[in-house]
Design an enzyme around this catalytic site. Structure first.
Site, PDB file in Angstrom:
ATOM      1  N   PHE A 201       4.151 -59.394  17.533  1.00  0.00           N
ATOM      2  CA  PHE A 201       4.407 -60.537  16.651  1.00  0.00           C
ATOM      3  C   PHE A 201       3.190 -60.828  15.792  1.00  0.00           C
ATOM      4  O   PHE A 201       2.077 -60.359  16.056  1.00  0.00           O
ATOM      5  CB  PHE A 201       4.750 -61.791  17.465  1.00  0.00           C
ATOM      6  CG  PHE A 201       3.627 -62.289  18.349  1.00  0.00           C
ATOM      7  CD1 PHE A 201       2.576 -63.022  17.819  1.00  0.00           C
ATOM      8  CD2 PHE A 201       3.625 -62.025  19.710  1.00  0.00           C
ATOM      9  CE1 PHE A 201       1.544 -63.488  18.618  1.00  0.00           C
ATOM     10  CE2 PHE A 201       2.591 -62.478  20.523  1.00  0.00           C
ATOM     11  CZ  PHE A 201       1.547 -63.210  19.968  1.00  0.00           C
ATOM     12  N   HIS A 231      -0.324 -59.337  17.337  1.00  0.00           N
ATOM     13  CA  HIS A 231      -0.187 -58.520  18.550  1.00  0.00           C
ATOM     14  C   HIS A 231       0.614 -57.272  18.204  1.00  0.00           C
ATOM     15  O   HIS A 231       1.809 -57.353  17.916  1.00  0.00           O
ATOM     16  CB  HIS A 231       0.527 -59.321  19.646  1.00  0.00           C
ATOM     17  CG  HIS A 231       0.808 -58.540  20.894  1.00  0.00           C
ATOM     18  ND1 HIS A 231       1.896 -58.775  21.697  1.00  0.00           N
ATOM     19  CD2 HIS A 231       0.142 -57.508  21.478  1.00  0.00           C
ATOM     20  CE1 HIS A 231       1.895 -57.941  22.716  1.00  0.00           C
ATOM     21  NE2 HIS A 231       0.838 -57.160  22.606  1.00  0.00           N
ATOM     22  N   ASN A 321      -4.727 -51.661  26.188  1.00  0.00           N
ATOM     23  CA  ASN A 321      -4.155 -50.400  26.691  1.00  0.00           C
ATOM     24  C   ASN A 321      -5.106 -49.259  26.330  1.00  0.00           C
ATOM     25  O   ASN A 321      -4.926 -48.605  25.316  1.00  0.00           O
ATOM     26  CB  ASN A 321      -2.784 -50.109  26.055  1.00  0.00           C
ATOM     27  CG  ASN A 321      -1.645 -50.899  26.670  1.00  0.00           C
ATOM     28  OD1 ASN A 321      -1.835 -51.663  27.598  1.00  0.00           O
ATOM     29  ND2 ASN A 321      -0.450 -50.712  26.145  1.00  0.00           N
ATOM     30  N   THR A 391       4.331 -66.482  24.858  1.00  0.00           N
ATOM     31  CA  THR A 391       5.671 -66.139  24.397  1.00  0.00           C
ATOM     32  C   THR A 391       6.071 -67.098  23.284  1.00  0.00           C
ATOM     33  O   THR A 391       5.436 -68.137  23.088  1.00  0.00           O
ATOM     34  CB  THR A 391       6.677 -66.256  25.549  1.00  0.00           C
ATOM     35  OG1 THR A 391       6.696 -67.614  26.011  1.00  0.00           O
ATOM     36  CG2 THR A 391       6.286 -65.358  26.704  1.00  0.00           C
ATOM     37  N   MET A 392       7.118 -66.750  22.557  1.00  0.00           N
ATOM     38  CA  MET A 392       7.582 -67.627  21.478  1.00  0.00           C
ATOM     39  C   MET A 392       7.868 -69.029  22.030  1.00  0.00           C
ATOM     40  O   MET A 392       8.574 -69.179  23.015  1.00  0.00           O
ATOM     41  CB  MET A 392       8.855 -67.059  20.859  1.00  0.00           C
ATOM     42  CG  MET A 392       8.681 -65.753  20.143  1.00  0.00           C
ATOM     43  SD  MET A 392      10.235 -65.230  19.370  1.00  0.00           S
ATOM     44  CE  MET A 392      11.313 -65.070  20.803  1.00  0.00           C
ATOM     45  N   HIS A 413      -3.654 -59.797  30.281  1.00  0.00           N
ATOM     46  CA  HIS A 413      -3.435 -59.499  28.865  1.00  0.00           C
ATOM     47  C   HIS A 413      -2.330 -60.320  28.229  1.00  0.00           C
ATOM     48  O   HIS A 413      -2.142 -60.271  27.020  1.00  0.00           O
ATOM     49  CB  HIS A 413      -3.143 -58.013  28.669  1.00  0.00           C
ATOM     50  CG  HIS A 413      -1.695 -57.627  28.756  1.00  0.00           C
ATOM     51  ND1 HIS A 413      -0.912 -57.860  29.877  1.00  0.00           N
ATOM     52  CD2 HIS A 413      -0.870 -57.019  27.860  1.00  0.00           C
ATOM     53  CE1 HIS A 413       0.311 -57.404  29.656  1.00  0.00           C
ATOM     54  NE2 HIS A 413       0.371 -56.897  28.443  1.00  0.00           N
ATOM     55  N   GLY A 414      -1.553 -61.057  29.008  1.00  0.00           N
ATOM     56  CA  GLY A 414      -0.451 -61.831  28.444  1.00  0.00           C
ATOM     57  C   GLY A 414       0.355 -62.489  29.547  1.00  0.00           C
ATOM     58  O   GLY A 414      -0.137 -62.692  30.650  1.00  0.00           O
TER      59      GLY A 414
END
Length: 490
Positions: A201, A231, A321, A391-392, A413-414
């Site tokens: 995104f 991202h 990564n 997240t959205m 990482h998220g």
């Protein structure tokens, strides 16, 4: 398997069977709900030749290809340590870039619709071809694969300061473009400067809260400031390189006397011809990913100048990564080994011998501590910025590396998926997600409604809980919280 809770945010899987080291999982019990498959992958990774310390998992751990996503493992190069493409993943150098605008939310509010419409037109996205930069041919692609963001800046897509605030100065050294196959090159020619699809995104965000004002100031962010978070990764180039080299390693393992519990863990010694070939190709894909984010940054800057009269400055760009050759002191199995400044020369504090390690971080972010020599000079006292996309409709975070951080100076990482894309699409429709976001005041510019449904916030763990567990485990510290104002999705 036995999972021993050693502290509120640290669990151990004792070494058993073919495991060469224990598993260490940084999480809370809530975050480990339905993590059985991922934990089995933690066990499998612990069997790799040359692995040191532990097979680590971050709080956002979930099932992946070979390695879990959120997995960290390091192998000793001099002791037959291996490199495994499964420990990097298909989207090589997928990462996050944060840019800060010279305007705050109050001044920016009226410009938001025009900015979002401009970004909708300017940001290529989706699973297929299309990008900001239409390459003239293989020569330009070669320079992207070898030069990354540096080449993009040389060609006018950015500014010199961008490279200072980018991991590795904008390009991974030792890229071997000769190991990038024809199919990967074909895919790369048409995709540079594009978001792709899935969880990638571009978001317009507001800094809602600052927790460490001194570090935030060093990073260049402040409460109320407008930011842009990007991202994305290496698109089809990285995917094809992973595919090609997994096949090559699968054929080569018998020659090296290597067996693994899962063929997705195909690996070879780092210093073998196949290992060097993969690392060279991986570095080339990483440079493509860096150039990709650089080009998208340039496109966003143009929109902000035109629609809001605002300038965007790079806070940081970091990958989650990659496999990197790093020096760390290794004390023993299960020890939280950390990067020590001076380890390359043995000048650091006595905590085991410095070793040359191949550190795999898959869905995990390098988080070097304050004082580390690899950090830009203007960030060295603060520690490395770590960018955690949410997240959205939820929040994203800026973290920083800390002294003594474990897992080879790594953190989350998220948010980490809990539902597959198919499951998420069955739970809700894209129109429902769009309506819910816009009702919350978040402007949405999707490429497809299906993409929105697959990325519904319910498909992910609670990013706030992931960050809290990471900080509670001593892997990082929280600097700021950002909330979305507008989302551009593939």
């Amino acid at each position: 398997m036995e999972l021993v809770e050693e502290s509120p945010h640290r669990f151990r899987i004792p070494a058993h069977g073919a495991m060469r080291v224990p598993g260490v999982v940084f999480a809370s019990r809530v975050l480990l709900t339905d993590a059985r498959q991922a934990l089995q992958q933690v066990v499998n990774v612990a069997t790799l030749p040359g692995i040191v310390g532990a097979s680590y998992a971050m709080p956002d751990v979930h099932w992946g290809y070979g390695f879990p996503i959120g997995g960290v493992a390091a192998t000793d190069v001099a002791d037959g340590g291996v490199v495994s493409p499964g420990g990097v993943g298909f989207d090589i150098s997928c990462g996050v870039r944060l840019l800060a605008a010279d305007t705050d939310a109050q001044a920016f509010r009226r410009a938001l619709p025009a900015v979002m419409d401009g970004l909708d037109r300017a940001i290529p996205r989706g699973a297929g071809p299309g990008g900001v930069w239409r390459l003239t041919g293989p020569g330009q692609l070669e320079r992207i694969l070898s030069g990354g963001s540096r080449y993009a800046v040389e060609e006018g897509y950015g500014e010199a300061r961008d490279l200072i605030r980018c991991e590795d100065g904008g390009a991974v050294a030792d890229a071997d473009t000769g190991q990038v196959g024809p199919r990967a090159r074909e895919r790369g020619l048409a995709q540079v400067g594009s978001l792709g699809s899935g969880n990638h995104f571009l978001e317009v965000q507001r800094v809602e809260e600052v927790y460490d004002a001194a570090v935030a100031d060093a990073f260049g962010i402040a409460a109320g400031q407008i930011c842009v978070m990007i991202h994305c990764g290496s698109r089809g180039v990285g995917h094809q390189i992973c595919t090609d080299h997994v096949r090559a390693m699968d054929r080569a393992m018998p020659r090296h006397g290597i067996t693994v519990p899962d063929r997705q863990l195909a690996c070879v010694p780092v210093d073998s011809p196949e290992g060097r070939d993969y690392l060279g190709a991986m570095a080339a894909a990483a440079n493509y990913g860096r150039a990709n984010r650089q080009l998208l940054s340039d496109a966003a800057r143009r929109v902000f100048r035109r629609a809001a009269g605002a300038r965007l400055s790079l806070v940081y760009d970091v990958s989650h990564n990659l496999a990197k050759i790093e020096s760390h002191r290794v004390a023993g199995p299960g020890t939280d080994t950390v990067a020590v400044p001076g380890a390359e020369t043995g000048a650091g504090p006595a905590a085991g011998e410095p070793r040359r390690l191949c550190v795999h971080r898959k869905g995990a972010t390098r988080a070097f501590p304050p004082g580390h020599p690899d950090l830009p000079e203007d960030l060295r006292e603060a520690g490395q910025p770590v960018l955690i996309p949410g997240t959205m409709g939820t929040a994203s975070y800026v973290l920083a590396g800390v002294p003594g951080g474990g897992a080879f100076s790594s953190t989350c990482h998220g948010a980490g998926r809990v539902l597959s894309r198919h499951q998420a699409a069955r739970e809700t429709t894209g129109a429902q997600v769009r309506d819910r976001l816009e009702a919350a005041g978040i402007a949405v510019r999707p490429r497809s409604l299906r993409g929105l449904s697959e990325e519904t916030p319910e498909a992910y763990k609670d990013v706030t809980e992931v960050v809290a567990a990471s900080e509670g485990a001593g892997l990082c510290r929280t600097v700021a919280r950002l909330v979305p104002l507008g989302v551009v999705k593939g």
